[in-house]
Design an enzyme around this catalytic site. Structure first.
Site, short mmCIF file in Angstrom:
data_model
loop_
_atom_site.label_atom_id
_atom_site.label_comp_id
_atom_site.label_asym_id
_atom_site.label_seq_id
_atom_site.Cartn_x
_atom_site.Cartn_y
_atom_site.Cartn_z
N TYR A 69 -9.98 0.90 -11.97
CA TYR A 69 -9.77 1.03 -10.52
C TYR A 69 -11.09 1.24 -9.76
O TYR A 69 -11.11 1.21 -8.53
CB TYR A 69 -8.81 2.18 -10.18
N HIS B 203 -5.27 1.29 -21.40
CA HIS B 203 -4.72 0.63 -20.20
C HIS B 203 -3.79 -0.54 -20.53
O HIS B 203 -2.75 -0.71 -19.89
CB HIS B 203 -5.86 0.16 -19.28
N1 LIG Z 1 -1.06 1.25 -16.30
C1 LIG Z 1 -1.01 0.15 -15.58
O1 LIG Z 1 -1.19 -0.96 -16.08
C2 LIG Z 1 -0.75 0.25 -14.12
C3 LIG Z 1 -0.50 -0.89 -13.36
C4 LIG Z 1 -0.24 -0.75 -12.00
C5 LIG Z 1 -0.23 0.51 -11.41
N2 LIG Z 1 -0.50 1.62 -12.17
C6 LIG Z 1 -0.51 2.98 -11.56
O2 LIG Z 1 0.72 3.19 -10.88
C7 LIG Z 1 0.45 3.56 -9.53
C8 LIG Z 1 1.58 3.13 -8.60
O3 LIG Z 1 1.83 1.75 -8.68
P1 LIG Z 1 1.41 0.70 -7.53
O4 LIG Z 1 0.29 1.26 -6.74
O5 LIG Z 1 1.22 -0.60 -8.20
O6 LIG Z 1 2.73 0.54 -6.64
P2 LIG Z 1 3.76 1.51 -5.90
O7 LIG Z 1 3.37 2.92 -6.01
O8 LIG Z 1 5.12 1.08 -6.34
O9 LIG Z 1 3.61 1.01 -4.38
C9 LIG Z 1 2.46 1.24 -3.63
C10 LIG Z 1 2.57 0.47 -2.31
O10 LIG Z 1 3.68 0.97 -1.54
C11 LIG Z 1 3.21 1.46 -0.27
N3 LIG Z 1 3.95 2.70 -0.01
C12 LIG Z 1 3.78 3.90 -0.62
N4 LIG Z 1 4.68 4.80 -0.19
C13 LIG Z 1 5.44 4.17 0.71
C14 LIG Z 1 6.55 4.57 1.51
N5 LIG Z 1 7.04 5.80 1.43
N6 LIG Z 1 7.10 3.65 2.36
C15 LIG Z 1 6.60 2.41 2.45
N7 LIG Z 1 5.57 1.95 1.71
C16 LIG Z 1 4.99 2.83 0.85
C17 LIG Z 1 1.72 1.67 -0.41
O11 LIG Z 1 1.07 1.43 0.81
P3 LIG Z 1 0.24 2.60 1.57
O12 LIG Z 1 -0.86 3.03 0.66
O13 LIG Z 1 -0.25 1.92 2.80
O14 LIG Z 1 1.24 3.69 1.86
C18 LIG Z 1 1.35 0.60 -1.44
O15 LIG Z 1 1.16 -0.64 -0.79
C19 LIG Z 1 -0.89 2.87 -9.25
O16 LIG Z 1 -1.49 3.35 -8.08
C20 LIG Z 1 -1.62 3.16 -10.52
O17 LIG Z 1 -2.09 4.50 -10.53
C21 LIG Z 1 -0.73 1.51 -13.50
#
Ligand SMILES: NC(=O)c1ccc[n+]([C@@H]2O[C@H](COP(=O)([O-])OP(=O)(O)OC[C@H]3O[C@@H](n4cnc5c(N)ncnc54)[C@H](OP(=O)(O)O)[C@@H]3O)[C@@H](O)[C@H]2O)c1
Length: 269
Positions: A47, A105
């Site tokens: 990241y 990862h």
């Molecule tokens: N291990 C892996 O391979 C892997 C892969 C992907 C992700 N991850 C981890 O998982 C975490 C979460 O997954 P993600 O970031 O992919 O997706 P997510 O948490 O499902 O969604 C994040 C998105 O939703 C928006 N959002 C957040 N809260 C909201 C709400 N209450 N209402 C409306 N929109 C909202 C955010 O925008 P705003 O910021 O503008 O609110 C962002 O665009 C990542 O940040 C990372 O730490 C791990």
């Protein structure tokens, strides 16, 4: 909500995901999250924000041992010696003496076993409090039985009602591995689903809150990402209600095998 990992370490179930935030934004978001009450912060070398995340933790004034910090070994750093070096680099960037949870990862072909061996060493030497994997679909976990001395404490996978990997979930429960949901709110891509909106209306909650609570009621860890203070608060305000078993079963039925990026870990098998 706190969960005891199979090695006895306590880990908060709800946390902040830090993907796609950089520099001042990442530092400020971590500070805001810690102020709101989040105590689990999930980042990764890939990241490219470990320094900002570490700065946010330091600036929050919260004692180090009251925050549970996760980072991950990047795909390009996989291998035995390179994983050991990558861990040191992550700690240095974050300004931390140790990481609470170190994750692989992705299950990279050819290097995942050596990488795990290095992670076991970090754990056995007490450098890190817990180790785990990400994106380990069932065949990867089965393969691991042939090379692992330590069962991962956590398996962080894409997981939501729209991708409810029941076989994997059940296998992890049987092995005492905590499932942790990434993209738990499906990056907003299903917020307009009428089935979700109907159940959200019934509970008087937002679609995001219903998806987060679905994970918590399954006893998954869940790490929604938001850079907005308002939405960080909204996503944290899920601790004062729960979804009935009947409605959880209903939401389990939303499963459509949907992946936010289309990336299936099985392509690495
Ligand atoms: N291990 C892996 O391979 C892997 C892969 C992907 C992700 N991850 C981890 O998982 C975490 C979460 O997954 P993600 O970031 O992919 O997706 P997510 O948490 O499902 O969604 C994040 C998105 O939703 C928006 N959002 C957040 N809260 C909201 C709400 N209450 N209402 C409306 N929109 C909202 C955010 O925008 P705003 O910021 O503008 O609110 C962002 O665009 C990542 O940040 C990372 O730490 C791990």
């Amino acid at each position: 909500m706190v969960y005891q990992l199979h090695n006895g370490i306590e880990m908060p179930l709800l946390g902040l995901g830090c993907w796609a935030m950089w520099d001042e934004e990442a530092q400020k978001t971590v500070e805001n999250a810690l102020e709101i009450g989040y105590r689990l912060i999930d980042t990764a070398s890939m990241y490219q924000n470990e320094a900002a995340v570490g700065a946010g933790i330091a600036a929050s004034g919260i004692a180090r041992n009251d925050v549970f910090v996760t980072t991950k070994v990047a795909n390009d750093d996989q291998g035995y010696e390179s994983t050991l070096r990558a861990y040191e680099k992550s700690c240095t960037l974050m300004g931390l003496d140790y990481v609470d949870l170190y994750l692989m990862h992705w299950p990279i072909k050819g290097t995942r076993a050596e990488t795990w061996r290095a992670m076991e060493r970090l754990y056995e030497e007490g450098a890190v409090r817990a180790i785990g994997v990400c994106n380990f679909a069932l065949p990867f976990l089965q393969e691991m039985e042939g090379y692992a001395n330590i069962i991962p404490m956590v398996n962080q996978c894409e997981l939501s009602p729209y991708l409810y990997q029941k076989d994997l979930v059940e296998a992890c429960i049987a092995k005492n591995i905590l499932m942790q949901a990434w993209s738990p709110i499906v990056r907003g891509k299903r917020f307009d689903d009428p089935k979700l909106l109907e159940i959200a209306r019934k509970y008087g909650k937002s679609p995001a809150q219903m998806l987060i609570r679905w994970g918590l009621d399954h006893k998954f860890s869940t790490i929604p990402k938001s850079s907005s203070k308002e939405r960080l608060l909204e996503n944290f305000e899920v601790l004062n209600f729960s979804i009935s078993a009947e409605d959880i079963a209903l939401m389990d039925g939303f499963d459509e095998g949907f992946r936010v990026s289309g990336e299936d870990p099985m392509s690495m098998y």
